[in-house]
Design a protein around this motif. Structure first.
Motif, PDB file in Angstrom:
ATOM      1  N   PHE A 192       0.831  -1.201   0.000  1.00 26.16           N
ATOM      2  CA  PHE A 192       0.000   0.000   0.000  1.00 26.16           C
ATOM      3  C   PHE A 192       0.865   1.250   0.000  1.00 26.16           C
ATOM      4  O   PHE A 192       2.004   1.239   0.447  1.00 26.16           O
ATOM      5  CB  PHE A 192      -0.921   0.011   1.227  1.00 26.16           C
ATOM      6  CG  PHE A 192      -2.203  -0.743   1.023  1.00 26.16           C
ATOM      7  CD1 PHE A 192      -3.414  -0.068   0.923  1.00 26.16           C
ATOM      8  CD2 PHE A 192      -2.204  -2.121   0.918  1.00 26.16           C
ATOM      9  CE1 PHE A 192      -4.597  -0.755   0.724  1.00 26.16           C
ATOM     10  CE2 PHE A 192      -3.383  -2.823   0.722  1.00 26.16           C
ATOM     11  CZ  PHE A 192      -4.595  -2.127   0.630  1.00 26.16           C
ATOM     12  N   GLU A 193       0.273   2.329  -0.498  1.00 28.08           N
ATOM     13  CA  GLU A 193       0.922   3.643  -0.457  1.00 28.08           C
ATOM     14  C   GLU A 193       0.871   4.168   0.976  1.00 28.08           C
ATOM     15  O   GLU A 193      -0.158   4.645   1.435  1.00 28.08           O
ATOM     16  CB  GLU A 193       0.192   4.614  -1.390  1.00 28.08           C
ATOM     17  CG  GLU A 193       0.278   4.281  -2.861  1.00 28.08           C
ATOM     18  CD  GLU A 193       1.536   4.812  -3.510  1.00 28.08           C
ATOM     19  OE1 GLU A 193       2.407   5.321  -2.773  1.00 28.08           O
ATOM     20  OE2 GLU A 193       1.646   4.720  -4.743  1.00 28.08           O
ATOM     21  N   THR A 194       1.963   4.051   1.685  1.00 27.38           N
ATOM     22  CA  THR A 194       2.018   4.513   3.064  1.00 27.38           C
ATOM     23  C   THR A 194       3.330   5.266   3.286  1.00 27.38           C
ATOM     24  O   THR A 194       4.275   5.147   2.489  1.00 27.38           O
ATOM     25  CB  THR A 194       1.957   3.334   4.053  1.00 27.38           C
ATOM     26  OG1 THR A 194       3.120   2.516   3.880  1.00 27.38           O
ATOM     27  CG2 THR A 194       0.700   2.498   3.832  1.00 27.38           C
ATOM     28  N   PRO A 195       3.441   6.022   4.370  1.00 25.29           N
ATOM     29  CA  PRO A 195       4.709   6.699   4.680  1.00 25.29           C
ATOM     30  C   PRO A 195       5.868   5.723   4.815  1.00 25.29           C
ATOM     31  O   PRO A 195       7.017   6.072   4.530  1.00 25.29           O
ATOM     32  CB  PRO A 195       4.407   7.390   6.012  1.00 25.29           C
ATOM     33  CG  PRO A 195       2.934   7.618   5.990  1.00 25.29           C
ATOM     34  CD  PRO A 195       2.357   6.431   5.285  1.00 25.29           C
ATOM     35  N   MET A 196       5.569   4.481   5.227  1.00 21.98           N
ATOM     36  CA  MET A 196       6.617   3.473   5.363  1.00 21.98           C
ATOM     37  C   MET A 196       7.282   3.211   4.001  1.00 21.98           C
ATOM     38  O   MET A 196       8.495   3.111   3.893  1.00 21.98           O
ATOM     39  CB  MET A 196       6.005   2.181   5.907  1.00 21.98           C
ATOM     40  CG  MET A 196       6.986   1.212   6.518  1.00 21.98           C
ATOM     41  SD  MET A 196       6.118  -0.215   7.222  1.00 21.98           S
ATOM     42  CE  MET A 196       5.179   0.562   8.537  1.00 21.98           C
ATOM     43  N   LEU A 197       6.449   3.121   2.952  1.00 23.89           N
ATOM     44  CA  LEU A 197       6.968   2.898   1.609  1.00 23.89           C
ATOM     45  C   LEU A 197       7.684   4.143   1.098  1.00 23.89           C
ATOM     46  O   LEU A 197       8.743   4.049   0.475  1.00 23.89           O
ATOM     47  CB  LEU A 197       5.832   2.530   0.659  1.00 23.89           C
ATOM     48  CG  LEU A 197       6.237   2.387  -0.814  1.00 23.89           C
ATOM     49  CD1 LEU A 197       7.109   1.154  -1.016  1.00 23.89           C
ATOM     50  CD2 LEU A 197       5.016   2.314  -1.709  1.00 23.89           C
ATOM     51  N   ALA A 198       7.129   5.305   1.374  1.00 24.69           N
ATOM     52  CA  ALA A 198       7.703   6.553   0.871  1.00 24.69           C
ATOM     53  C   ALA A 198       9.113   6.789   1.396  1.00 24.69           C
ATOM     54  O   ALA A 198       9.892   7.528   0.786  1.00 24.69           O
ATOM     55  CB  ALA A 198       6.812   7.730   1.236  1.00 24.69           C
ATOM     56  N   LYS A 220      -4.405   1.839  -2.116  1.00 26.53           N
ATOM     57  CA  LYS A 220      -4.552   3.167  -1.537  1.00 26.53           C
ATOM     58  C   LYS A 220      -5.106   3.028  -0.123  1.00 26.53           C
ATOM     59  O   LYS A 220      -5.964   2.185   0.136  1.00 26.53           O
ATOM     60  CB  LYS A 220      -5.510   4.007  -2.388  1.00 26.53           C
ATOM     61  CG  LYS A 220      -5.055   4.172  -3.826  1.00 26.53           C
ATOM     62  CD  LYS A 220      -6.113   4.878  -4.658  1.00 26.53           C
ATOM     63  CE  LYS A 220      -5.694   4.970  -6.125  1.00 26.53           C
ATOM     64  NZ  LYS A 220      -6.760   5.587  -6.951  1.00 26.53           N
ATOM     65  N   PRO A 221      -4.622   3.829   0.818  1.00 25.01           N
ATOM     66  CA  PRO A 221      -5.154   3.756   2.175  1.00 25.01           C
ATOM     67  C   PRO A 221      -6.675   3.857   2.233  1.00 25.01           C
ATOM     68  O   PRO A 221      -7.318   3.223   3.072  1.00 25.01           O
ATOM     69  CB  PRO A 221      -4.486   4.942   2.879  1.00 25.01           C
ATOM     70  CG  PRO A 221      -3.187   5.108   2.159  1.00 25.01           C
ATOM     71  CD  PRO A 221      -3.507   4.807   0.722  1.00 25.01           C
ATOM     72  N   GLU A 222      -7.256   4.626   1.316  1.00 27.44           N
ATOM     73  CA  GLU A 222      -8.711   4.762   1.286  1.00 27.44           C
ATOM     74  C   GLU A 222      -9.387   3.428   0.957  1.00 27.44           C
ATOM     75  O   GLU A 222     -10.524   3.177   1.398  1.00 27.44           O
ATOM     76  CB  GLU A 222      -9.120   5.816   0.251  1.00 27.44           C
ATOM     77  CG  GLU A 222      -8.678   7.237   0.586  1.00 27.44           C
ATOM     78  CD  GLU A 222      -7.200   7.492   0.306  1.00 27.44           C
ATOM     79  OE1 GLU A 222      -6.574   6.669  -0.393  1.00 27.44           O
ATOM     80  OE2 GLU A 222      -6.672   8.515   0.803  1.00 27.44           O
ATOM     81  N   GLU A 223      -8.697   2.566   0.202  1.00 30.06           N
ATOM     82  CA  GLU A 223      -9.264   1.255  -0.117  1.00 30.06           C
ATOM     83  C   GLU A 223      -9.229   0.339   1.104  1.00 30.06           C
ATOM     84  O   GLU A 223     -10.141  -0.473   1.317  1.00 30.06           O
ATOM     85  CB  GLU A 223      -8.508   0.646  -1.305  1.00 30.06           C
ATOM     86  CG  GLU A 223      -8.770   1.397  -2.592  1.00 30.06           C
ATOM     87  CD  GLU A 223      -7.841   1.008  -3.728  1.00 30.06           C
ATOM     88  OE1 GLU A 223      -8.303   0.963  -4.888  1.00 30.06           O
ATOM     89  OE2 GLU A 223      -6.645   0.749  -3.465  1.00 30.06           O
ATOM     90  N   PHE A 224      -8.187   0.460   1.896  1.00 33.98           N
ATOM     91  CA  PHE A 224      -8.145  -0.278   3.160  1.00 33.98           C
ATOM     92  C   PHE A 224      -9.299   0.174   4.054  1.00 33.98           C
ATOM     93  O   PHE A 224     -10.000  -0.645   4.662  1.00 33.98           O
ATOM     94  CB  PHE A 224      -6.807  -0.045   3.856  1.00 33.98           C
ATOM     95  CG  PHE A 224      -6.686  -0.721   5.191  1.00 33.98           C
ATOM     96  CD1 PHE A 224      -6.152  -1.992   5.293  1.00 33.98           C
ATOM     97  CD2 PHE A 224      -7.110  -0.081   6.356  1.00 33.98           C
ATOM     98  CE1 PHE A 224      -6.042  -2.632   6.532  1.00 33.98           C
ATOM     99  CE2 PHE A 224      -6.999  -0.708   7.594  1.00 33.98           C
ATOM    100  CZ  PHE A 224      -6.474  -1.982   7.678  1.00 33.98           C
TER     101      PHE A 224
END
Length: 252
Positions: A192-198, A220-224
């Motif tokens: 997922f697109e998260t700060p951890m990945l960024a 996307k976090p919104e999908e979670f």
């Protein structure tokens, strides 16, 4: 579970999946207590939506109890969502020697013990509530695992073990709490697109983005957050772990 007017506790709400979930619950009409160690992230969340920020550590009984007291002030707690977690990477034996045992223990403490701490204290509060119609439901607890629990990669022993533990407690907790009308469901997200990945190098990010088969992108976090809402809406979802990963199986 009817979310409009319900009270929810979301941990790890200072960023990523937790923040998106807190925002989605507010939009759905829930009153949300957002818990995280990241005070700045909570402040930003509270500026975006009407969530009650509580700075705290999920591994602390005192801190979680304080968050639950804040929730009690808003009304009956019907939902707890565990999103707090860490994901350090270390080999069993690396260039610097054997895996740091303290790091392994910390990862299990935050991801597994922290999840169980919230689960047990939230369930205790939910048991005292009147059940809701039509299924005599008192509450829902949603945990966050990871597909790494099943597809753990090199360097993920601590993380994979902690998330496998979260998956492992889901069914026995759901079976025990069934008599009280409390459901327990775990989501095992993929990438997922998260700060951890960024925070990863660009080359690493590009390699990760190429992994999901279809949709061929990161979640996307919104999908979670939408999955959390779907679990609340469907009373037959209980005692299970849902992979949420675009058919991805992680390579070694």
């Amino acid at each position: 579970m009817q979310l409009n007017g319900a009270v929810a506790l979301v941990t790890g709400a200072g960023s990523g999946l937790g923040a998106a979930t807190a925002e989605a619950l507010v939009v759905a009409g829930a009153q949300v207590v957002a818990m995280d160690l990241n005070a700045g992230g909570l402040a930003a969340l509270a500026a975006r939506c009407d969530a009650t920020p509580v700075v705290g550590d999920v591994t602390s009984e005192t801190d979680v109890s304080a968050a639950l007291e804040a929730a009690k002030g808003l009304g009956p707690l019907r939902l707890a969502v565990n999103c707090a977690g860490i994901a350090p990477a270390a080999r069993v034996v690396g260039r610097g020697g054997a895996h740091d045992l303290a790091l392994f223990e910390k990862t299990l403490r935050v991801n597994l013990v922290g999840t169980f701490n919230v689960l047990r204290l939230a369930a205790q509060r939910m048991q005292a509530l009147d059940p809701t119609a039509p299924d005599h439901e008192r509450g829902v607890i949603v945990n966050t695992a990871s597909i790494a629990a099943e597809d753990g990669q090199v360097g993920q022993c601590a993380y994979a073990a902690s998330k496998a533990g979260v998956m492992g407690l889901t069914l026995p907790a759901a079976r025990e709490l069934a008599k009280s009308g409390i459901r327990v469901v775990t989501i095992a997200p993929g990438l997922f697109e998260t700060p951890m990945l960024a925070g990863l190098p660009e080359a690493a990010q590009a390699a990760i983005r190429a992994l999901p088969p279809f949709p061929a992108r990161l979640g996307k976090p919104e999908e979670f957050a939408a999955m959390v809402l779907a679990i609340c809406a469907n009373p037959l979802l209980n005692g299970t772990t849902l992979r949420f990963d675009s058919a991805l199986r992680l390579p070694p």
